[in-house]
Design an enzyme around this catalytic site. Structure first.
Site, PDB file in Angstrom:
ATOM      1  N   ASN A   7       0.877  -1.170   0.000  1.00 54.49           N
ATOM      2  CA  ASN A   7       0.000   0.000   0.000  1.00 54.49           C
ATOM      3  C   ASN A   7       0.915   1.222   0.000  1.00 54.49           C
ATOM      4  O   ASN A   7       1.468   1.602   1.034  1.00 54.49           O
ATOM      5  CB  ASN A   7      -0.887  -0.047   1.255  1.00 54.49           C
ATOM      6  CG  ASN A   7      -1.851   1.124   1.335  1.00 54.49           C
ATOM      7  OD1 ASN A   7      -1.800   2.049   0.513  1.00 54.49           O
ATOM      8  ND2 ASN A   7      -2.730   1.088   2.313  1.00 54.49           N
ATOM      9  N   LYS A  14       3.354   0.728   3.066  1.00 52.39           N
ATOM     10  CA  LYS A  14       3.024  -0.330   4.035  1.00 52.39           C
ATOM     11  C   LYS A  14       3.097  -1.658   3.313  1.00 52.39           C
ATOM     12  O   LYS A  14       2.762  -1.732   2.127  1.00 52.39           O
ATOM     13  CB  LYS A  14       1.591  -0.149   4.542  1.00 52.39           C
ATOM     14  CG  LYS A  14       1.409   0.982   5.506  1.00 52.39           C
ATOM     15  CD  LYS A  14       0.007   0.899   6.108  1.00 52.39           C
ATOM     16  CE  LYS A  14      -0.421   2.258   6.593  1.00 52.39           C
ATOM     17  NZ  LYS A  14      -1.834   2.521   6.544  1.00 52.39           N
ATOM     18  N   ARG A  91      -2.609  -1.965  -3.412  1.00 54.36           N
ATOM     19  CA  ARG A  91      -3.826  -1.192  -3.189  1.00 54.36           C
ATOM     20  C   ARG A  91      -3.771   0.051  -4.077  1.00 54.36           C
ATOM     21  O   ARG A  91      -2.776   0.785  -4.070  1.00 54.36           O
ATOM     22  CB  ARG A  91      -3.895  -0.755  -1.729  1.00 54.36           C
ATOM     23  CG  ARG A  91      -5.116   0.087  -1.494  1.00 54.36           C
ATOM     24  CD  ARG A  91      -5.029   0.878  -0.227  1.00 54.36           C
ATOM     25  NE  ARG A  91      -6.233   1.678  -0.104  1.00 54.36           N
ATOM     26  CZ  ARG A  91      -6.315   2.745   0.667  1.00 54.36           C
ATOM     27  NH1 ARG A  91      -5.297   3.154   1.367  1.00 54.36           N
ATOM     28  NH2 ARG A  91      -7.435   3.414   0.733  1.00 54.36           N
ATOM     29  N   HIS A 180     -12.952   3.108   0.155  1.00 51.31           N
ATOM     30  CA  HIS A 180     -12.954   2.066   1.203  1.00 51.31           C
ATOM     31  C   HIS A 180     -13.697   0.808   0.760  1.00 51.31           C
ATOM     32  O   HIS A 180     -14.210   0.052   1.600  1.00 51.31           O
ATOM     33  CB  HIS A 180     -13.632   2.557   2.501  1.00 51.31           C
ATOM     34  CG  HIS A 180     -12.987   3.743   3.141  1.00 51.31           C
ATOM     35  ND1 HIS A 180     -13.712   4.798   3.647  1.00 51.31           N
ATOM     36  CD2 HIS A 180     -11.687   4.045   3.365  1.00 51.31           C
ATOM     37  CE1 HIS A 180     -12.896   5.692   4.159  1.00 51.31           C
ATOM     38  NE2 HIS A 180     -11.655   5.261   4.003  1.00 51.31           N
ATOM     39  N   GLY A 212     -10.311   8.804   7.923  1.00 50.49           N
ATOM     40  CA  GLY A 212     -11.335   9.103   6.925  1.00 50.49           C
ATOM     41  C   GLY A 212     -12.535   8.251   7.278  1.00 50.49           C
ATOM     42  O   GLY A 212     -12.431   7.361   8.119  1.00 50.49           O
ATOM     43  N   ARG A 241     -11.304  16.254   7.402  1.00 53.29           N
ATOM     44  CA  ARG A 241     -12.106  16.583   6.207  1.00 53.29           C
ATOM     45  C   ARG A 241     -13.506  17.013   6.606  1.00 53.29           C
ATOM     46  O   ARG A 241     -14.089  16.456   7.536  1.00 53.29           O
ATOM     47  CB  ARG A 241     -12.206  15.363   5.279  1.00 53.29           C
ATOM     48  CG  ARG A 241     -10.930  15.096   4.534  1.00 53.29           C
ATOM     49  CD  ARG A 241     -11.019  13.823   3.712  1.00 53.29           C
ATOM     50  NE  ARG A 241      -9.968  12.912   4.111  1.00 53.29           N
ATOM     51  CZ  ARG A 241      -9.936  11.615   3.821  1.00 53.29           C
ATOM     52  NH1 ARG A 241     -10.912  11.072   3.122  1.00 53.29           N
ATOM     53  NH2 ARG A 241      -8.934  10.864   4.215  1.00 53.29           N
ATOM     54  N   GLY A 331     -10.693   2.429  12.709  1.00 51.87           N
ATOM     55  CA  GLY A 331     -10.146   2.917  13.979  1.00 51.87           C
ATOM     56  C   GLY A 331     -11.190   3.372  14.987  1.00 51.87           C
ATOM     57  O   GLY A 331     -11.185   2.919  16.140  1.00 51.87           O
ATOM     58  N   GLU A 385      -8.322  -4.990   5.111  1.00 51.47           N
ATOM     59  CA  GLU A 385      -8.235  -4.686   3.687  1.00 51.47           C
ATOM     60  C   GLU A 385      -7.086  -5.447   3.025  1.00 51.47           C
ATOM     61  O   GLU A 385      -7.188  -5.860   1.876  1.00 51.47           O
ATOM     62  CB  GLU A 385      -8.059  -3.171   3.501  1.00 51.47           C
ATOM     63  CG  GLU A 385      -9.332  -2.417   3.871  1.00 51.47           C
ATOM     64  CD  GLU A 385      -9.128  -0.947   4.159  1.00 51.47           C
ATOM     65  OE1 GLU A 385      -8.633  -0.627   5.266  1.00 51.47           O
ATOM     66  OE2 GLU A 385      -9.437  -0.124   3.295  1.00 51.47           O
TER      67      GLU A 385
HETATM   68  P1  AMP Z   1      -7.885   4.357  10.871  1.00 57.81           P
HETATM   69  O1  AMP Z   1      -7.884   5.465   9.858  1.00 57.81           O
HETATM   70  O2  AMP Z   1      -8.916   3.312  10.602  1.00 57.81           O
HETATM   71  O3  AMP Z   1      -6.518   3.786  11.134  1.00 57.81           O
HETATM   72  O4  AMP Z   1      -8.333   5.032  12.237  1.00 57.81           O
HETATM   73  C1  AMP Z   1      -7.494   5.911  12.944  1.00 57.81           C
HETATM   74  C2  AMP Z   1      -8.321   6.716  13.926  1.00 57.81           C
HETATM   75  O5  AMP Z   1      -9.037   5.830  14.795  1.00 57.81           O
HETATM   76  C3  AMP Z   1      -7.484   7.566  14.866  1.00 57.81           C
HETATM   77  O6  AMP Z   1      -7.162   8.798  14.303  1.00 57.81           O
HETATM   78  C4  AMP Z   1      -8.430   7.739  16.028  1.00 57.81           C
HETATM   79  O7  AMP Z   1      -9.251   8.869  15.790  1.00 57.81           O
HETATM   80  C5  AMP Z   1      -9.323   6.526  15.998  1.00 57.81           C
HETATM   81  N1  AMP Z   1      -9.078   5.652  17.153  1.00 57.81           N
HETATM   82  C6  AMP Z   1      -8.131   4.704  17.311  1.00 57.81           C
HETATM   83  N2  AMP Z   1      -8.227   4.134  18.540  1.00 57.81           N
HETATM   84  C7  AMP Z   1      -9.259   4.729  19.164  1.00 57.81           C
HETATM   85  C8  AMP Z   1      -9.886   4.591  20.452  1.00 57.81           C
HETATM   86  N3  AMP Z   1      -9.455   3.708  21.354  1.00 57.81           N
HETATM   87  N4  AMP Z   1     -10.949   5.397  20.730  1.00 57.81           N
HETATM   88  C9  AMP Z   1     -11.386   6.294  19.830  1.00 57.81           C
HETATM   89  N5  AMP Z   1     -10.856   6.457  18.613  1.00 57.81           N
HETATM   90  C10 AMP Z   1      -9.818   5.704  18.271  1.00 57.81           C
END
Ligand code: AMP
Length: 401
Positions: A7, A14, A91, A180, A212, A241, A331, A385
């Site tokens: 990716n 990654k 990706r 996504h 996102g 965003r 996340g 993914e």
């Molecule tokens: P992703 O883009 O799917 O990797 O998600 C990353 C985002 O998930 C981070 O910027 C956080 O805002 C959110 N996140 C990760 N861990 C937690 C948590 N324990 N509680 C709330 N938000 C989280």
């Protein structure tokens, strides 16, 4: 078969190395700050110590060479030879209308991904860098491209067209594409397996909410509608965003503030969302800490985020004339019990009822958080993914043997 999933971002790469005999991950890692003077390679071989190495990595070809070196390294490696890698899966964010599914990398496929640079200027160029770099380092090894947009190619014209002059679609391909897709595809399949109910019987709303975020209405296993559009800016309020706003805001603000196209793009993509409203952070962990501490800006940011997310769930329930399953992933979706709780608290009109205790559990596995009385199943499903890319890569390589 062993295969490498890549990716590539503009300054990052990654990777995950899979053994597809049992879909196990042999190693994974990340190269950051490519093109800068101190690039960082973090390599995590399964069952061995993680290693971090700082060096100068000016472009993706060197980044992949360093990754391959690590994969065969005496101490940190997991392979005897690079020749064990029999395919590479990449990706790619934007596949436009040309790529309705994953594809083998050919000169035509690369030319098409290049033609799509206009639609994904931040994302497709690094993907091409990743592909070229892999070709140089592993000549003759088949490569496959897997697109974020492909799953959404089942949307009907009435859903993907914007109500603007049609010539803009014909000339410039302006329409909803959605992003996504690999995640929405994966979690909807896992939801159906978990519930032991066929996809054809289910109306699913998948909420991929991370940095996102996008929602998809999945009906009969197909993407019927999704919240991201021509670009990943449309839809939900996100970390940095804006998501949906009156399109006239853009020209109004450009005029008043004398902003250029790139300045307004930067404002909407990098300086809006949770970050703009909280004034302090784009990270949901900070926002919920602020909410718990009663900090007014974080509270407002949280409330706007939750409200906009809930409105989308309502609109997709309307789009599908009902909803059987709501899936939270990524996340925020996988980790934030309070986001899930607050969103579901106001979906009682749909018959949604979550169990507060189940909602608090963290397991890293697909799980139900709705109570037995709930008319809608609410699930938390960790997305994967990379696994979708690995499976598609294997399938395409085998089909083309
Ligand atoms: P992703 O883009 O799917 O990797 O998600 C990353 C985002 O998930 C981070 O910027 C956080 O805002 C959110 N996140 C990760 N861990 C937690 C948590 N324990 N509680 C709330 N938000 C989280």
């Amino acid at each position: 078969m062993k295969l490498l999933v890549i990716n590539a971002g503009s300054s990052s790469l990654k990777y995950q190395l899979y053994d597809m005999t049992d879909e196990s991950v042999l190693a994974k890692g990340l190269v950051e700050r490519i093109g800068m003077d101190s690039s960082i390679l973090t390599h995590k071989p399964t069952g061995k110590e993680e290693v971090t190495e700082v060096s100068e990595i000016l472009e993706h070809t060197t980044a992949i060479r360093k990754v391959l070196d690590k994969l065969v390294d005496q101490e940190h490696g997991v392979l005897n030879s690079v020749d064990e890698i029999q395919a590479v899966g990449h990706r790619v964010v934007h596949g436009g209308e040309y790529f309705k599914s994953s594809a083998l990398v050919t000169p035509e496929a690369k030319a098409e991904i290049r033609r799509l640079f206009d639609l994904a200027p931040l994302h497709n160029p690094p993907a091409i860098s990743g592909i070229t770099a892999a070709e140089k380092n592993m000549p003759g090894v088949p490569q496959v491209v897997v697109f974020d947009t492909a799953f959404h190619q089942t949307m009907e014209e009435k859903v993907f067209l914007y109500p603007i002059p049609k010539v803009l679609y014909k000339k410039h391909h302006v329409r909803r594409y959605g992003m996504h897709g690999t995640s929405h595809y994966y979690v909807s399949r896992i939801a159906s397996e978990y519930l032991n109910r066929p996809l054809e019987d289910l109306k699913i709303i998948t909420c991929h909410i991370g940095n996102g975020g996008s929602l998809t209405a999945v009906k009969d296993g197909k993407s019927m509608d999704t919240s991201m559009g021509l670009t990943p800016l449309e839809g939900l309020m996100m970390g940095t965003r804006s998501g949906d706003l009156d399109p006239a805001v853009v020209t109004f603000v450009m005029n008043k503030e004398e902003l250029s196209i790139s300045e307004v793009n930067s404002m909407l993509n990098k300086h809006s969302g949770l970050l703009a409203i909280s004034g302090s952070s784009s990270d949901m962990r900070d926002i919920t800490d602020g909410l718990e501490a009663g900090e007014p800006n974080a509270t407002l940011a949280f409330e706007m985020y939750e409200y906009r997310l809930r409105k989308y769930i309502g609109s997709y329930a309307a789009a599908m004339n009902g909803v059987d399953v709501i899936v939270f992933t990524a996340g925020v979706g996988e980790n934030s019990a309070i986001v899930r709780e607050k969103v579901c608290e106001n979906l009682t009109y749909l018959g949604v009822e979550i169990d507060p205790e189940l909602n608090k559990i963290r397991s890293g596995e697909p799980r139900r958080i709705s109570s037995p009385n709930s008319k809608v199943e609410v699930l938390v499903v960790p997305t994967n993914e990379e696994l979708v890319i690995a499976r598609d890569t294997l399938r395409i390589v085998e089909e083309n043997r």
